[in-house]
Design a protein around this motif. Sequence first.
Motif, mmCIF file in Angstrom:
data_model
loop_
_atom_site.group_PDB
_atom_site.id
_atom_site.type_symbol
_atom_site.label_atom_id
_atom_site.label_comp_id
_atom_site.label_asym_id
_atom_site.label_seq_id
_atom_site.Cartn_x
_atom_site.Cartn_y
_atom_site.Cartn_z
ATOM 1 N N LEU A 68 1.251 -1.141 -10.241
ATOM 2 C CA LEU A 68 2.639 -1.511 -10.507
ATOM 3 C C LEU A 68 3.602 -0.664 -9.682
ATOM 4 O O LEU A 68 4.649 -1.150 -9.244
ATOM 5 N N LEU A 69 3.235 0.597 -9.441
ATOM 6 C CA LEU A 69 4.137 1.509 -8.743
ATOM 7 C C LEU A 69 3.950 1.499 -7.230
ATOM 8 O O LEU A 69 4.906 1.672 -6.489
ATOM 9 N N ARG A 70 2.701 1.332 -6.779
ATOM 10 C CA ARG A 70 2.398 1.518 -5.365
ATOM 11 C C ARG A 70 1.986 0.212 -4.694
ATOM 12 O O ARG A 70 1.207 -0.563 -5.252
ATOM 13 N N ASP A 71 2.471 0.025 -3.470
ATOM 14 C CA ASP A 71 2.079 -1.146 -2.687
ATOM 15 C C ASP A 71 0.744 -0.925 -1.986
ATOM 16 O O ASP A 71 0.018 -1.878 -1.715
ATOM 17 N N ALA A 72 0.413 0.321 -1.662
ATOM 18 C CA ALA A 72 -0.836 0.629 -0.954
ATOM 19 C C ALA A 72 -2.035 0.226 -1.796
ATOM 20 O O ALA A 72 -2.108 0.529 -2.997
ATOM 21 N N GLY A 73 -3.007 -0.439 -1.161
ATOM 22 C CA GLY A 73 -4.156 -0.936 -1.896
ATOM 23 C C GLY A 73 -5.199 0.114 -2.196
ATOM 24 O O GLY A 73 -5.889 0.025 -3.210
ATOM 25 N N TRP A 74 -5.324 1.156 -1.354
ATOM 26 C CA TRP A 74 -6.440 2.089 -1.545
ATOM 27 C C TRP A 74 -6.258 2.991 -2.757
ATOM 28 O O TRP A 74 -7.213 3.180 -3.503
ATOM 29 N N PRO A 75 -5.078 3.567 -3.055
ATOM 30 C CA PRO A 75 -4.963 4.302 -4.320
ATOM 31 C C PRO A 75 -5.060 3.395 -5.535
ATOM 32 O O PRO A 75 -5.538 3.813 -6.593
ATOM 33 N N SER A 76 -4.643 2.143 -5.385
ATOM 34 C CA SER A 76 -4.771 1.197 -6.495
ATOM 35 C C SER A 76 -6.236 0.891 -6.785
ATOM 36 O O SER A 76 -6.646 0.775 -7.943
ATOM 37 N N PHE A 77 -7.043 0.752 -5.731
ATOM 38 C CA PHE A 77 -8.470 0.520 -5.930
ATOM 39 C C PHE A 77 -9.124 1.704 -6.647
ATOM 40 O O PHE A 77 -9.901 1.517 -7.591
ATOM 41 N N LEU A 78 -8.805 2.914 -6.227
ATOM 42 C CA LEU A 78 -9.338 4.093 -6.910
ATOM 43 C C LEU A 78 -8.905 4.118 -8.367
ATOM 44 O O LEU A 78 -9.692 4.476 -9.264
ATOM 45 N N ALA A 79 -7.654 3.739 -8.614
ATOM 46 C CA ALA A 79 -7.155 3.729 -9.986
ATOM 47 C C ALA A 79 -7.890 2.708 -10.845
ATOM 48 O O ALA A 79 -8.204 2.971 -12.012
ATOM 49 N N LEU A 80 -8.184 1.532 -10.288
ATOM 50 C CA LEU A 80 -8.900 0.509 -11.057
ATOM 51 C C LEU A 80 -10.326 0.959 -11.376
ATOM 52 O O LEU A 80 -10.818 0.734 -12.493
ATOM 53 N N VAL A 81 -10.994 1.596 -10.414
ATOM 54 C CA VAL A 81 -12.345 2.104 -10.673
ATOM 55 C C VAL A 81 -12.304 3.182 -11.749
ATOM 56 O O VAL A 81 -13.129 3.200 -12.674
ATOM 57 N N ALA A 82 -11.331 4.094 -11.642
ATOM 58 C CA ALA A 82 -11.205 5.142 -12.654
ATOM 59 C C ALA A 82 -10.825 4.565 -14.012
ATOM 60 O O ALA A 82 -11.273 5.063 -15.056
ATOM 61 N N ASP A 381 0.667 7.187 0.835
ATOM 62 C CA ASP A 381 1.256 6.618 2.046
ATOM 63 C C ASP A 381 2.635 7.212 2.325
ATOM 64 O O ASP A 381 3.000 7.458 3.484
ATOM 65 N N ALA A 382 3.404 7.450 1.263
ATOM 66 C CA ALA A 382 4.716 8.081 1.440
ATOM 67 C C ALA A 382 4.557 9.520 1.918
ATOM 68 O O ALA A 382 5.327 9.987 2.778
ATOM 69 N N MET A 383 3.561 10.239 1.386
ATOM 70 C CA MET A 383 3.324 11.608 1.825
ATOM 71 C C MET A 383 2.907 11.651 3.290
ATOM 72 O O MET A 383 3.331 12.538 4.047
ATOM 73 N N ILE A 384 2.065 10.702 3.696
ATOM 74 C CA ILE A 384 1.637 10.637 5.097
ATOM 75 C C ILE A 384 2.841 10.410 6.005
ATOM 76 O O ILE A 384 3.006 11.083 7.038
ATOM 77 N N PRO A 412 10.709 4.369 2.784
ATOM 78 C CA PRO A 412 11.814 5.336 2.654
ATOM 79 C C PRO A 412 11.701 6.511 3.620
ATOM 80 O O PRO A 412 12.723 6.974 4.146
ATOM 81 N N ALA A 413 10.486 7.020 3.870
ATOM 82 C CA ALA A 413 10.322 8.148 4.792
ATOM 83 C C ALA A 413 10.534 7.706 6.240
ATOM 84 O O ALA A 413 11.202 8.394 7.018
ATOM 85 N N LEU A 414 9.982 6.561 6.611
ATOM 86 C CA LEU A 414 10.129 6.081 7.983
ATOM 87 C C LEU A 414 11.559 5.642 8.280
ATOM 88 O O LEU A 414 11.956 5.585 9.448
ATOM 89 N N ASP A 415 12.318 5.345 7.247
ATOM 90 C CA ASP A 415 13.698 4.897 7.447
ATOM 91 C C ASP A 415 14.568 6.002 8.039
ATOM 92 O O ASP A 415 15.638 5.716 8.599
ATOM 93 N N GLY A 416 14.136 7.250 7.935
ATOM 94 C CA GLY A 416 14.921 8.356 8.472
ATOM 95 C C GLY A 416 14.732 8.591 9.956
ATOM 96 O O GLY A 416 15.381 9.492 10.516
ATOM 97 N N LEU A 417 13.865 7.846 10.611
ATOM 98 C CA LEU A 417 13.649 8.017 12.043
ATOM 99 C C LEU A 417 14.832 7.472 12.839
ATOM 100 O O LEU A 417 15.590 6.622 12.359
ATOM 101 N N GLU A 418 14.956 7.947 14.065
ATOM 102 C CA GLU A 418 16.009 7.461 14.940
ATOM 103 C C GLU A 418 15.588 6.139 15.581
ATOM 104 O O GLU A 418 14.412 5.836 15.697
ATOM 105 N N GLU A 419 16.564 5.368 15.956
ATOM 106 C CA GLU A 419 16.295 4.108 16.655
ATOM 107 C C GLU A 419 15.953 4.370 18.122
ATOM 108 O O GLU A 419 16.460 5.325 18.716
ATOM 109 N N PRO A 420 15.103 3.577 18.751
ATOM 110 C CA PRO A 420 14.436 2.369 18.220
ATOM 111 C C PRO A 420 13.113 2.663 17.511
ATOM 112 O O PRO A 420 12.420 1.741 17.105
#
Length: 478
Positions: A68-82, A381-384, A412-420
Amino acid sequence: MTATLWSALATGLLSMLMLGDGLALNLLLVAIPATFGTYVAARNAGRQLRRWTVVWGVAGFALLAIPLLRDAGWPSFLALVAALGAGSLALHGGRTWTGMLFGPIGLFTSLVTGPAWGWRGLRARTGGARGNAGPVLRAVAVAVVLLVVFGALFAGADAAFAEILSGLVPDASVSDGPWKAVLLVLGVAGALAAAHTAAAPVQWDRVEVPAGRPRGRVEWALPLVVLAALFAAFNGVQLAVLLGGYDSVLEQTGLTYAEYARQGFWQLLMVTVLTLLVIVFALRWAPRDDTRDRTLVRAVLGTLCALALVVVASAVRRMDMYVDAYGLTRLRISVMAVELWFGLVIVLIMAAGVWGARWLPRAVMASAVAGVLAFGFASPDAMIAERNVQLYERTGTFDLDYARELSADAVPALDGLEEPLRSCALKTVAQELEDDDKPWYATSWGEAHARTVLDGKGVSPDADWRVCSRLGMELTYR
């Protein structure tokens, strides 16, 4: 039993209507009726709600909130297994190593026995004089037909009503009917399996594992003392490097700063894994005839564990050095998290040597569940993205191709980069979010937040593939 059957049906219907579009809030909505039916089945079977059952159940629901919180599939997969493991512990109530490790087996076998158990209960309640659910089932079927027929007519008569209805009612088109039927069956079978397990759990704790034959003190202790001496020598070198600085070591070895860090991490990770295996087998064959034997075991294994913690710290430090030089990736953050968890397990083993090991299996499993929860809530993914943006600001290097593979959590993190560079990094995920038409119950908070961020600035149309390709090459090899 009647409430359990209704809960299983509700679980199946919600699975059919909601789970085909992705995983987010719908996963929690499906879990609610399944949990209620499981609780009712356990109470009807005479089982009491215990403290650890609540702990594992709450942990399972918390893990289901990660998609529900994260779009990334890999932490969600770990969460479902756990979550599956936590649910198995809640249903079986295990407290020993056999109960913890073999519990999921009982849950999978209930996928066969659970539906048969539910079918027997359904027949008992719909047939003969004792049946009391048949009229209700027929009434519900008639009500569903009336809602579908008249709802379709009203939707065709008024466009505004049709728009409201389409936003509230999940899509149940005929084209994906077979997949919807599979989800219905899986939802009902899964709910009945959980309920049957709660009503009649397999007592895995009663499975006795024969104890290993105790070895003599010399036969048992000498190899471990030699190993501890090797650990001490290695840790002494690490201390010398720490005090003397890395520059002198790099001059002697001819390695770069990053090469020195990368060279040792994977070996140290393997050392940690093998150390845990050595401790497990050493405990199995440890001498335990009298107090002196038990003191010897605590002293030798305690020393080995303490030295292993230094190895864990060295491995984490090396990975941190490597990340400082080359940035953070999913693999690097994952193995670092695993290494930290190994260190926590070693600490728990040391504590068990002082206060007894009866609580150790539950503590290890709880630490694993807590680790997966923390990993998902931290949004890897946000930390990366944040770490790599910091590396770009410090060194001017940036792996643009890797950044474009990250999920919406990184926006949100990548949004702080300069253009382009910003538009090049966000172009792929922005296109995916624009093309995505998932309903509200299958949309994660990460996706919704990313849309909010992108709606503010958008993506520059000048960031075409030529500009981004040239920019990626320049930043990678700068």
